[in-house]
Motif scaffolding. Structure first.
Motif, PDB file in Angstrom:
ATOM      1  N   PHE A  57     -59.314  20.722  27.995  1.00  0.00           N
ATOM      2  CA  PHE A  57     -58.217  20.953  27.056  1.00  0.00           C
ATOM      3  C   PHE A  57     -57.603  22.350  27.208  1.00  0.00           C
ATOM      4  O   PHE A  57     -56.413  22.534  26.963  1.00  0.00           O
ATOM      5  CB  PHE A  57     -58.660  20.719  25.612  1.00  0.00           C
ATOM      6  N   GLY A  58     -58.394  23.329  27.640  1.00  0.00           N
ATOM      7  CA  GLY A  58     -57.849  24.669  27.877  1.00  0.00           C
ATOM      8  C   GLY A  58     -56.871  24.680  29.034  1.00  0.00           C
ATOM      9  O   GLY A  58     -55.812  25.322  28.969  1.00  0.00           O
ATOM     10  N   ILE A  59     -57.192  23.967  30.111  1.00  0.00           N
ATOM     11  CA  ILE A  59     -56.302  23.859  31.266  1.00  0.00           C
ATOM     12  C   ILE A  59     -55.065  23.058  30.868  1.00  0.00           C
ATOM     13  O   ILE A  59     -53.936  23.399  31.245  1.00  0.00           O
ATOM     14  CB  ILE A  59     -57.031  23.210  32.467  1.00  0.00           C
ATOM     15  N   LEU A  60     -55.264  22.030  30.099  1.00  0.00           N
ATOM     16  CA  LEU A  60     -54.146  21.218  29.597  1.00  0.00           C
ATOM     17  C   LEU A  60     -53.200  22.066  28.745  1.00  0.00           C
ATOM     18  O   LEU A  60     -51.978  21.981  28.880  1.00  0.00           O
ATOM     19  CB  LEU A  60     -54.694  20.037  28.792  1.00  0.00           C
ATOM     20  N   ALA A  61     -53.767  22.917  27.897  1.00  0.00           N
ATOM     21  CA  ALA A  61     -52.954  23.815  27.062  1.00  0.00           C
ATOM     22  C   ALA A  61     -52.167  24.794  27.931  1.00  0.00           C
ATOM     23  O   ALA A  61     -50.988  25.054  27.672  1.00  0.00           O
ATOM     24  CB  ALA A  61     -53.846  24.575  26.081  1.00  0.00           C
ATOM     25  N   ALA A  62     -52.816  25.316  28.961  1.00  0.00           N
ATOM     26  CA  ALA A  62     -52.129  26.242  29.868  1.00  0.00           C
ATOM     27  C   ALA A  62     -50.936  25.555  30.514  1.00  0.00           C
ATOM     28  O   ALA A  62     -49.836  26.117  30.570  1.00  0.00           O
ATOM     29  CB  ALA A  62     -53.097  26.760  30.933  1.00  0.00           C
ATOM     30  N   GLN A  63     -51.133  24.343  31.008  1.00  0.00           N
ATOM     31  CA  GLN A  63     -50.024  23.637  31.630  1.00  0.00           C
ATOM     32  C   GLN A  63     -48.921  23.347  30.622  1.00  0.00           C
ATOM     33  O   GLN A  63     -47.741  23.477  30.940  1.00  0.00           O
ATOM     34  CB  GLN A  63     -50.477  22.338  32.284  1.00  0.00           C
ATOM     35  N   LYS A  64     -49.277  22.970  29.421  1.00  0.00           N
ATOM     36  CA  LYS A  64     -48.284  22.689  28.379  1.00  0.00           C
ATOM     37  C   LYS A  64     -47.407  23.922  28.126  1.00  0.00           C
ATOM     38  O   LYS A  64     -46.187  23.824  28.028  1.00  0.00           O
ATOM     39  CB  LYS A  64     -48.988  22.244  27.095  1.00  0.00           C
ATOM     40  N   ILE A  65     -48.043  25.082  28.040  1.00  0.00           N
ATOM     41  CA  ILE A  65     -47.286  26.313  27.803  1.00  0.00           C
ATOM     42  C   ILE A  65     -46.411  26.659  29.008  1.00  0.00           C
ATOM     43  O   ILE A  65     -45.234  26.974  28.863  1.00  0.00           O
ATOM     44  CB  ILE A  65     -48.230  27.491  27.464  1.00  0.00           C
ATOM     45  N   ASP A 157     -59.747  19.768  21.596  1.00  0.00           N
ATOM     46  CA  ASP A 157     -58.323  19.427  21.574  1.00  0.00           C
ATOM     47  C   ASP A 157     -57.574  20.424  20.697  1.00  0.00           C
ATOM     48  O   ASP A 157     -58.172  21.144  19.902  1.00  0.00           O
ATOM     49  CB  ASP A 157     -58.133  18.005  21.054  1.00  0.00           C
ATOM     50  N   TRP A 158     -56.263  20.466  20.823  1.00  0.00           N
ATOM     51  CA  TRP A 158     -55.426  21.429  20.116  1.00  0.00           C
ATOM     52  C   TRP A 158     -54.141  20.745  19.678  1.00  0.00           C
ATOM     53  O   TRP A 158     -53.819  19.652  20.142  1.00  0.00           O
ATOM     54  CB  TRP A 158     -55.115  22.624  21.014  1.00  0.00           C
ATOM     55  N   THR A 159     -53.433  21.401  18.814  1.00  0.00           N
ATOM     56  CA  THR A 159     -52.092  20.967  18.448  1.00  0.00           C
ATOM     57  C   THR A 159     -51.116  22.014  18.963  1.00  0.00           C
ATOM     58  O   THR A 159     -51.513  23.159  19.226  1.00  0.00           O
ATOM     59  CB  THR A 159     -51.937  20.820  16.910  1.00  0.00           C
ATOM     60  N   GLU A 160     -49.857  21.648  19.086  1.00  0.00           N
ATOM     61  CA  GLU A 160     -48.874  22.577  19.651  1.00  0.00           C
ATOM     62  C   GLU A 160     -48.766  23.882  18.866  1.00  0.00           C
ATOM     63  O   GLU A 160     -48.581  24.937  19.451  1.00  0.00           O
ATOM     64  CB  GLU A 160     -47.507  21.903  19.756  1.00  0.00           C
ATOM     65  N   ASN A 161     -48.901  23.807  17.547  1.00  0.00           N
ATOM     66  CA  ASN A 161     -48.776  25.043  16.760  1.00  0.00           C
ATOM     67  C   ASN A 161     -49.957  25.987  16.958  1.00  0.00           C
ATOM     68  O   ASN A 161     -49.887  27.149  16.556  1.00  0.00           O
ATOM     69  CB  ASN A 161     -48.521  24.743  15.281  1.00  0.00           C
ATOM     70  N   GLN A 162     -51.029  25.536  17.589  1.00  0.00           N
ATOM     71  CA  GLN A 162     -52.176  26.400  17.887  1.00  0.00           C
ATOM     72  C   GLN A 162     -52.024  27.145  19.217  1.00  0.00           C
ATOM     73  O   GLN A 162     -52.749  28.103  19.481  1.00  0.00           O
ATOM     74  CB  GLN A 162     -53.466  25.561  17.947  1.00  0.00           C
ATOM     75  N   LEU A 163     -51.088  26.720  20.044  1.00  0.00           N
ATOM     76  CA  LEU A 163     -50.973  27.276  21.397  1.00  0.00           C
ATOM     77  C   LEU A 163     -50.737  28.791  21.438  1.00  0.00           C
ATOM     78  O   LEU A 163     -51.359  29.470  22.253  1.00  0.00           O
ATOM     79  CB  LEU A 163     -49.891  26.536  22.188  1.00  0.00           C
ATOM     80  N   LEU A 166     -54.084  30.265  20.850  1.00  0.00           N
ATOM     81  CA  LEU A 166     -55.085  29.774  21.802  1.00  0.00           C
ATOM     82  C   LEU A 166     -54.989  30.508  23.141  1.00  0.00           C
ATOM     83  O   LEU A 166     -55.997  30.929  23.705  1.00  0.00           O
ATOM     84  CB  LEU A 166     -54.907  28.264  22.007  1.00  0.00           C
ATOM     85  N   LEU A 167     -53.754  30.667  23.638  1.00  0.00           N
ATOM     86  CA  LEU A 167     -53.522  31.327  24.925  1.00  0.00           C
ATOM     87  C   LEU A 167     -52.373  32.325  24.761  1.00  0.00           C
ATOM     88  O   LEU A 167     -51.250  32.091  25.222  1.00  0.00           O
ATOM     89  CB  LEU A 167     -53.203  30.292  26.009  1.00  0.00           C
ATOM     90  N   PRO A 168     -52.641  33.466  24.123  1.00  0.00           N
ATOM     91  CA  PRO A 168     -51.562  34.397  23.768  1.00  0.00           C
ATOM     92  C   PRO A 168     -50.818  35.007  24.959  1.00  0.00           C
ATOM     93  O   PRO A 168     -49.611  35.226  24.884  1.00  0.00           O
ATOM     94  CB  PRO A 168     -52.266  35.472  22.936  1.00  0.00           C
ATOM     95  N   LYS A 169     -51.508  35.280  26.046  1.00  0.00           N
ATOM     96  CA  LYS A 169     -50.838  35.879  27.211  1.00  0.00           C
ATOM     97  C   LYS A 169     -49.871  34.878  27.851  1.00  0.00           C
ATOM     98  O   LYS A 169     -48.741  35.230  28.187  1.00  0.00           O
ATOM     99  CB  LYS A 169     -51.865  36.354  28.236  1.00  0.00           C
ATOM    100  N   PHE A 174     -44.496  32.470  28.750  1.00  0.00           N
ATOM    101  CA  PHE A 174     -43.782  31.208  28.959  1.00  0.00           C
ATOM    102  C   PHE A 174     -43.384  30.461  27.686  1.00  0.00           C
ATOM    103  O   PHE A 174     -42.409  29.726  27.693  1.00  0.00           O
ATOM    104  CB  PHE A 174     -44.636  30.246  29.815  1.00  0.00           C
ATOM    105  N   GLY A 175     -44.169  30.614  26.633  1.00  0.00           N
ATOM    106  CA  GLY A 175     -43.980  29.755  25.467  1.00  0.00           C
ATOM    107  C   GLY A 175     -42.952  30.242  24.485  1.00  0.00           C
ATOM    108  O   GLY A 175     -42.384  29.458  23.734  1.00  0.00           O
ATOM    109  N   ALA A 176     -42.721  31.507  24.472  1.00  0.00           N
ATOM    110  CA  ALA A 176     -41.824  32.076  23.466  1.00  0.00           C
ATOM    111  C   ALA A 176     -40.354  31.831  23.775  1.00  0.00           C
ATOM    112  O   ALA A 176     -39.498  32.061  22.936  1.00  0.00           O
ATOM    113  CB  ALA A 176     -42.080  33.587  23.347  1.00  0.00           C
ATOM    114  N   ALA A 177     -40.067  31.352  24.981  1.00  0.00           N
ATOM    115  CA  ALA A 177     -38.650  31.156  25.395  1.00  0.00           C
ATOM    116  C   ALA A 177     -37.988  30.018  24.676  1.00  0.00           C
ATOM    117  O   ALA A 177     -38.522  29.097  24.219  1.00  0.00           O
ATOM    118  CB  ALA A 177     -38.593  30.904  26.889  1.00  0.00           C
TER     119      ALA A 177
END
Length: 177
Positions: A57-65, A157-163, A166-169, A174-177
């Motif tokens: 799920f951590g790798i999945l979160a990274a790809q999502k971001i 598992d995570w939800t989008e609002n946790q991203l 979860l992975l601040p760097k 990438f995510g703040a755009a």
């Protein structure tokens, strides 16, 4: 072939390709085709072990971001890209996916071609198309190494609002755009 040799092949092709994935694929096929059929089969099995290990799920979160979306295929190809980046990047990402922020410069990371490297090298090595059930892919599947349905995603598992937390760097990059 053992895991050390696997990573040596990956690293050598990556270094020589200088960022050109098509060349990296061809270099891997060429290097593998010079080995025995058994070694090529082991390469495929090790690749699948690493793909399954990266189903997290951590790798999945990274790809999502990074990409902004995830599908079954894009997630698999992202994990291929991760392996194609080499042992250090791969292991660091599995321990702490946020380390990818220091490595990744662009979105849509995928190395789908890595999935067919062993079969292509095998056919080049034996000089013909593999018989049904004898390709590296078939043998790896027979050993239970199925990255499509043979593994459960590890971790929490995570939800989008946790991203962002979860992975601040990665989120900052990438995510703040």
């Amino acid at each position: 072939m053992d895991k050390t040799e696997f990573w040596e092949l990956i690293e050598s092709a990556k270094t020589r390709a200088k960022g050109n994935q098509n060349l990296q694929e061809q270099l891997l096929i060429s290097s593998l085709a010079k080995r025995s059929p058994e070694q090529i089969i082991e390469f495929e099995c090790i690749l699948r072990e690493y793909l399954i290990a990266a189903d997290d799920f951590g790798i999945l979160a990274a790809q999502k971001i990074i990409d902004g979306y995830v599908t079954d295929d894009s997630y698999l190809y992202f994990r291929c890209w991760l392996i194609g980046e080499g042992q250090q990047v791969y292991q660091n990402a599995l321990r702490a996916p946020d380390t990818l922020a220091a490595v990744v410069e662009e979105a849509y990371l995928d190395f789908e071609a890595l999935l067919v490297v062993a079969d292509s090298a095998f056919e080049e090595c034996i000089g013909q198309e593999a018989e049904a059930g004898s390709s590296p892919r078939d043998i790896a599947l027979a050993r239970g190494l199925d990255y499509d349905s043979g593994s459960e995603t590890k971790g929490e598992d995570w939800t989008e609002n946790q991203l962002p937390k979860l992975l601040p760097k990665l989120w900052k990059k990438f995510g703040a755009a």
